[in-house]
Structures are given as C-alpha cells and as structure tokens.
Design a protein around this motif. Structure first.
Motif, mmCIF file in Angstrom:
data_model
loop_
_atom_site.group_PDB
_atom_site.id
_atom_site.type_symbol
_atom_site.label_atom_id
_atom_site.label_comp_id
_atom_site.label_asym_id
_atom_site.label_seq_id
_atom_site.Cartn_x
_atom_site.Cartn_y
_atom_site.Cartn_z
ATOM 1 N N THR A 1 -11.185 5.897 -5.825
ATOM 2 C CA THR A 1 -10.546 5.691 -4.511
ATOM 3 C C THR A 1 -11.292 6.433 -3.456
ATOM 4 N N ARG B 1 0.984 3.924 -3.052
ATOM 5 C CA ARG B 1 0.663 5.330 -2.796
ATOM 6 C C ARG B 1 1.750 6.238 -3.367
ATOM 7 N N SER B 2 3.021 5.863 -3.149
ATOM 8 C CA SER B 2 4.105 6.684 -3.691
ATOM 9 C C SER B 2 4.152 6.575 -5.216
ATOM 10 N N CYS C 1 1.569 6.141 -7.185
ATOM 11 C CA CYS C 1 0.436 6.903 -7.686
ATOM 12 C C CYS C 1 0.756 8.396 -7.700
ATOM 13 N N SER C 2 1.346 8.901 -6.636
ATOM 14 C CA SER C 2 1.652 10.320 -6.601
ATOM 15 C C SER C 2 2.761 10.669 -7.581
ATOM 16 N N GLY D 1 0.813 -1.214 0.000
ATOM 17 C CA GLY D 1 0.000 0.000 0.000
ATOM 18 C C GLY D 1 0.845 1.262 0.000
#
Length: 63
Positions: free
Chosen positions: A63, A46-47, A49-50, A42
C-alpha cells in the motif's frame, strides 16, 4: 420494448442536442453514484484493515 427504443431513436434523430444532454446527464449521475460507493468502500476497507491487523501493526505491504 422495441417500439419504445425505436421511438426514442427517432426523437434523438430529430433533437440530437437533447439526446446528447440526456446521455451526458446519465453518465454524470452514474459517475457520481459510483464515486460515492467507491469512497464508502475505501472507508470500510480502511476500518476493516485496522481492525484485522491492529492499530500498532504498521503499514501493510503493497500500500
């Protein structure tokens, strides 16, 4: 391998409490390791995605 399985089966029939404790311990260890891997995944997602979308792009749909 089959002889060992039969031996362990006989031991569990003789001492079912110890067998249940061993089974619960293995399931707990699996759940703990799997949970750590899911948290790590996760954080990586998350990293990712950003990085892929950009910090100011806002929310990703779904989301």
């Amino acid at each position: 391998m089959g002889v060992l399985s039969i031996g362990f089966g006989v031991l569990i029939l003789i001492a079912p409490g110890a067998g249940a404790l061993a089974l619960v311990t293995w399931i707990g260890a699996y759940a703990l390791v799997f949970g750590v891997f899911l948290i790590a995944l996760g954080i990586r997602l998350r990293s990712f995605c950003s990085t892929a979308v950009g910090p100011g792009a806002g929310q990703i749909h779904g989301t």
